[in-house]
Design a protein around this motif. Structure first.
Motif, PDB file in Angstrom:
ATOM      1  N   LEU A 378      62.632 104.674  25.316  1.00 29.83           N
ATOM      2  CA  LEU A 378      63.534 103.627  25.749  1.00 29.83           C
ATOM      3  C   LEU A 378      62.784 102.305  25.345  1.00 29.83           C
ATOM      4  CD1 LEU A 378      63.736 104.936  29.510  1.00 29.83           C
ATOM      5  CD2 LEU A 378      65.147 105.488  27.651  1.00 29.83           C
ATOM      6  N   TRP A 379      63.795 101.276  24.938  1.00 31.00           N
ATOM      7  CA  TRP A 379      63.246 100.036  24.485  1.00 31.00           C
ATOM      8  C   TRP A 379      64.176  98.918  25.194  1.00 31.00           C
ATOM      9  CZ3 TRP A 379      59.392  98.326  22.148  1.00 31.00           C
ATOM     10  CH2 TRP A 379      59.451  97.043  21.493  1.00 31.00           C
ATOM     11  N   GLY A 380      63.567  97.911  25.328  1.00 33.16           N
ATOM     12  CA  GLY A 380      64.291  96.644  25.874  1.00 33.16           C
ATOM     13  C   GLY A 380      63.322  95.749  26.587  1.00 33.16           C
ATOM     14  N   ALA A 381      63.540  94.694  27.168  1.00 33.95           N
ATOM     15  CA  ALA A 381      63.018  93.847  27.915  1.00 33.95           C
ATOM     16  C   ALA A 381      62.558  94.183  29.154  1.00 33.95           C
ATOM     17  CB  ALA A 381      63.371  92.373  27.802  1.00 33.95           C
ATOM     18  N   ALA A 382      61.648  93.840  30.010  1.00 36.06           N
ATOM     19  CA  ALA A 382      61.327  94.385  31.180  1.00 36.06           C
ATOM     20  C   ALA A 382      62.328  94.083  32.253  1.00 36.06           C
ATOM     21  CB  ALA A 382      59.928  93.818  31.655  1.00 36.06           C
ATOM     22  N   GLY A 383      62.829  94.830  33.079  1.00 38.73           N
ATOM     23  CA  GLY A 383      63.869  94.414  34.000  1.00 38.73           C
ATOM     24  C   GLY A 383      65.444  94.348  33.330  1.00 38.73           C
ATOM     25  N   ASP A 384      65.690  94.588  31.978  1.00 39.30           N
ATOM     26  CA  ASP A 384      66.767  94.402  31.637  1.00 39.30           C
ATOM     27  C   ASP A 384      67.573  95.647  32.204  1.00 39.30           C
ATOM     28  OD1 ASP A 384      66.570  92.380  29.956  1.00 39.30           O
ATOM     29  OD2 ASP A 384      66.504  93.494  27.963  1.00 39.30           O
ATOM     30  N   PRO A 385      68.952  95.004  32.261  1.00 40.02           N
ATOM     31  CA  PRO A 385      69.881  96.306  32.954  1.00 40.02           C
ATOM     32  C   PRO A 385      70.428  97.262  31.689  1.00 40.02           C
ATOM     33  CG  PRO A 385      71.118  94.236  32.921  1.00 40.02           C
ATOM     34  CD  PRO A 385      69.528  94.186  32.441  1.00 40.02           C
ATOM     35  N   ILE A 386      70.206  96.640  30.608  1.00 43.21           N
ATOM     36  CA  ILE A 386      70.902  97.504  29.490  1.00 43.21           C
ATOM     37  C   ILE A 386      69.648  97.733  28.438  1.00 43.21           C
ATOM     38  CG2 ILE A 386      72.481  97.541  27.674  1.00 43.21           C
ATOM     39  CD1 ILE A 386      73.964  97.569  29.998  1.00 43.21           C
ATOM     40  N   VAL A 387      69.198  99.054  28.374  1.00 43.20           N
ATOM     41  CA  VAL A 387      68.300  99.251  27.171  1.00 43.20           C
ATOM     42  C   VAL A 387      68.907 100.475  26.252  1.00 43.20           C
ATOM     43  CG1 VAL A 387      66.372  98.665  29.100  1.00 43.20           C
ATOM     44  CG2 VAL A 387      67.361 100.880  28.631  1.00 43.20           C
TER      45      VAL A 387
END
Length: 499
Positions: A378-387
């Motif tokens: 999984l990849w994204g910024a912390a707390g992002d609703p879309i990853v």
């Protein structure tokens, strides 16, 4: 002689009865041997459960061993043949000159060989426990330390686990290789879309705050019947899940609390067990700890949240091998393993902030990823609703890549966007190459996919050809030409004109 009193039978044993005869069932031993003498084909069924050490009577043990040798050499095992074989060994005295063989042969054999073998082996287990109890009691009375006695218990459990595994894991080569299902048995997924395969560990990796605990918990809740699926894919039912909440256990509890209500209490109590905090021992010191915890909880699925809390120095060879050993020992005993993990911390170079593309970009020794059957990133910024989700290691075909949408208040995750290869093919201007498809799926921004990404795109196109949804054509001439693919029908559903 007022100080003297007669010795009674009770005086020959201590108050705990430790001098009594060890647990045994000689009648079951005779009945089992009789059954095998008259039904040689059932010897293997018993041998899957027993060894000669399970027989308490020396004569019975000798008969069992000779039966095994005779069958291995395709020789008969009738009483006369057995007597001759034992006489050749010079051990007739152990079977009363042969009389014991005929006595055993005339015993009433059991209807169920495996059942009687189980009765005999159960006595062996009781004898081992009794021997341990005697050693522990003697150690206590003679001033042994708690650490030494506890080490004896740990060693006993490890030895017992190894013996049980070795007695039941030998499989003929033909059966192991050829008697396998056509499709990969799945814990999570179905057909070619398998994210977690039976008998292989699944790792869900990601940086903090992208929802790896949320996704893992949704899979586990589907396994115990509280959710219908995870990401739209079926999850095989589990008897009981052991959740090692070693990394911030209260946060793990809050995360799952968003997904359940009080009406689920009975199901949760029946099918889910938590172990808050680190395991009792570091896996480096005791790789068998994970399997023992699973058995203690009577679990057929364990979740490790997270791997960094199971052993120190995961980047070392020792740490990686300890994790792999603990996981493989558990898997081989039929307990499935889901582990949550982290990516390597990226430096400030050109690769800083880039989404991981390979298992090598996970934290720790290569032994950790090498021992996993499937790795999801999984990849994204912390707390992002879309990853984003990438399938870095696959038991069958690659799932995704997907864009996931987290509904954090409700604890629900769903696939928000998925690249539709057939749709791309339908709207392509001419034949589509694997490299062109890889650009759209894996690297729409950078424009230059890796060789591995091109090969994965090619497999997706070939699967459409196998399903008669596309044709493979030669795209141009010359040595540098690539094969192209066209849809088998138009966007309106019509077949293309013949060319």
């Amino acid at each position: 002689m007022e100080n003297v009193r007669p010795i009674t039978p009770h005086d020959t044993a201590d108050e705990d009865g430790l001098n009594r005869k060890p647990p045994a069932d000689p009648e079951a031993e005779r009945a089992l041997l009789a059954r095998i003498i008259h039904n040689p084909k059932e010897h293997q069924d018993a041998a899957d459960v027993l060894t000669s050490e399970d027989f308490t009577q020396p004569g019975h043990r000798l008969i069992w061993d000779v039966i095994g040798h005779q069958l291995a050499e395709n020789k008969p095992i009738d009483p006369i043949s057995l007597r001759a074989a034992i006489e050749a060994l010079g051990q007739l005295r152990a079977v009363a000159g042969g009389g014991l063989i005929f006595e055993v042969s005339n015993a009433v054999g059991p209807v169920d060989t495996v059942h009687y073998a189980g009765l005999i082996h159960a006595k062996t287990r009781l004898r081992r426990l009794e021997e341990l109890a005697i050693r522990l009691r003697s150690g206590v009375l003679n001033g042994g330390t708690a650490e030494d006695l506890e080490e004896q218990v740990t060693g006993f459990v490890q030895q017992l686990t190894t013996q049980q595994s070795n007695n039941s894991r030998l499989i003929p080569g033909g059966s192991f290789i050829l008697d396998r299902p056509d499709t990969v048995p799945a814990i999570w997924g179905e057909g070619d879309n398998v994210l977690w395969a039976e008998g292989e560990a699944l790792i869900i990796a990601g940086p903090p705050g992208v929802g790896k605990t949320t996704l893992g918990q949704q899979v586990l809740l589907a396994a115990i019947g509280i959710r219908p699926h995870a990401l739209g894919l079926a999850v095989r039912p589990a008897k009981r899940v052991l959740y090692l909440a070693s990394d911030r256990p209260q946060q793990a509890a809050r995360s799952m609390a968003r997904m359940v209500t009080d009406e689920h209490r009975d199901l949760l109590n029946q099918h889910l067990t938590f172990w808050p905090g680190p395991p009792p021992k570091d896996f480096i010191k005791d790789p068998g700890m994970l399997l023992r915890l699973a058995r203690q909880a009577d679990a057929d699925v364990v979740c490790l949240d997270s791997l960094k809390d199971m052993a120190g120095e995961l980047s070392s060879e020792e740490g990686g091998q300890a994790i792999n050993s603990a996981v493989q020992r558990t898997l081989v005993e039929g307990v499935e393993v889901l582990a949550l993990h982290h990516h390597r911390k990226q430096g400030g170079g050109k690769d800083s902030g880039k989404e991981p593309q390979t298992p090598d970009e996970l934290y720790g020794s290569v032994w950790i990823t090498a021992g996993a059957g499937s790795i999801v990133s999984l990849w994204g910024a912390a707390g992002d609703p879309i990853v984003s989700l990438r399938h870095l290691k696959q038991p069958v075909a690659e799932c995704g890549p997907w864009r996931l949408k987290h509904d954090h208040p409700r604890g629900v995750t769903e696939i928000w966007h998925e690249v539709d290869v057939l749709d791309i093919l339908l709207h392509a201007n001419g034949a589509l190459t694997a490299q062109q498809l890889a650009c759209q799926i894996y690297s729409p921004d950078k424009g230059k996919p890796t060789a591995s990404e091109v090969e994965k795109a090619r497999r997706k196109l070939d699967q459409l050809v196998e399903r008669n949804l596309a044709f493979k054509v030669q795209n141009g001439g010359g040595r540098g030409s690539q094969a192209g693919y066209v849809a088998a029908f138009s966007p309106s559903g019509e077949l293309p004109e013949e060319s």
